[in-house]
Design an enzyme around this catalytic site. Structure first.
Site, PDB file in Angstrom:
ATOM      1  CB  SER A 129      18.607  21.534  53.653  1.00  0.00           C
ATOM      2  OG  SER A 129      17.971  22.520  52.859  1.00  0.00           O
ATOM      3  CE  LYS A 156      18.637  16.962  53.814  1.00  0.00           C
ATOM      4  NZ  LYS A 156      19.894  16.181  53.943  1.00  0.00           N
TER       5      LYS A 156
END
Length: 228
Positions: A129, A156
């Site tokens: 992400s 992430k």
């Protein structure tokens, strides 16, 4: 035929990625924690199911052993399983988020490496992400700037870094991470945002079907390489 394993594939982006890769002729294994939901998703798509909890070492080993016994190799691994970890920030929540979003990548990758090395074109894709991009979260014009998800973002960032480091340590295997785009899934339901998962799955499919000479160690979205 290309043998593919997708973690967390009983719904959302993972499910749509499985659907699209099946249409391309892949043998797809849907990995899911919940046996009933995983089997139902696999039956709906015509895929194969393996019980796989990325936070459980024995579950991961058993899943890869099943694929080894049936196929003898793994061509594509998609790290899709993830949790949002919104709400209160505390130690137990942090451990759960990082265990799923980052440590889970290590568990599954390490278990899969022997099978990936048997493939003529081994490929690993991490659904990461841009919420984990230092660049994106410091750009006022980006949606990540005001995203109140510290644990998700940090995990992430770790997921993307793991992808890059694996690309360096495993030069015979392509490792690439991606930002799939804001997607309407169970994870984003509280925010009421996102496009259909099938649209975001296209970027996953693109990276999962790269040829032997394609780049490795990248972080991309549907438009190309992203800063992070």
């Amino acid at each position: 035929m290309t043998v593919t394993l997708i973690t967390g594939a009983n719904k959302g982006i993972g499910f749509e990625t499985a659907k699209q890769l099946l249409e391309l002729g892949h043998i797809v294994y849907i990995g899911a924690r919940d046996v009933e939901r995983g089997k139902a998703a696999a039956a709906t798509l015509g895929a194969r199911f393996v019980q796989l909890d990325v936070t459980d070492d024995a579950s991961v080993r058993d899943a890869l052993a099943t694929i080894d016994s049936s196929e003898g190799r793994l061509d594509v691994l998609v790290h899709n399983a993830g949790v949002l970890g919104d709400g209160a920030i505390d130690g137990p929540t942090a451990l759960r988020v990082f265990d799923t979003n980052a440590v889970g990548i290590v568990r599954v990758t390490e278990a899969a490496l022997p099978l990936l090395r048997k493939s003529p074109n081994p490929t690993v894709v991490t659904v990461s992400s841009s919420a984990g991009s230092f660049w994106a979260v410091n750009e006022p014009d980006r949606p990540e700037f005001n995203l109140p998800l510290a644990l998700y973002s940090a995990s992430k960032a770790a997921a993307t870094m793991l992808t890059v480091q694996y690309a360096k340590s495993q030069p015979g295997i392509k490792f690439n991470a991606l930002e799939p785009g804001t997607t309407a899934t169970d994870m984003t339901a509280a925010f009421g945002i996102g496009r259909p998962p099938a649209e975001s799955a296209r970027t996953v499919v693109h990276l999962a079907t790269l040829d032997e000479n394609a780049p490795t160690g990248t972080f991309q979205d549907e438009h190309g390489t992203l800063r992070w």
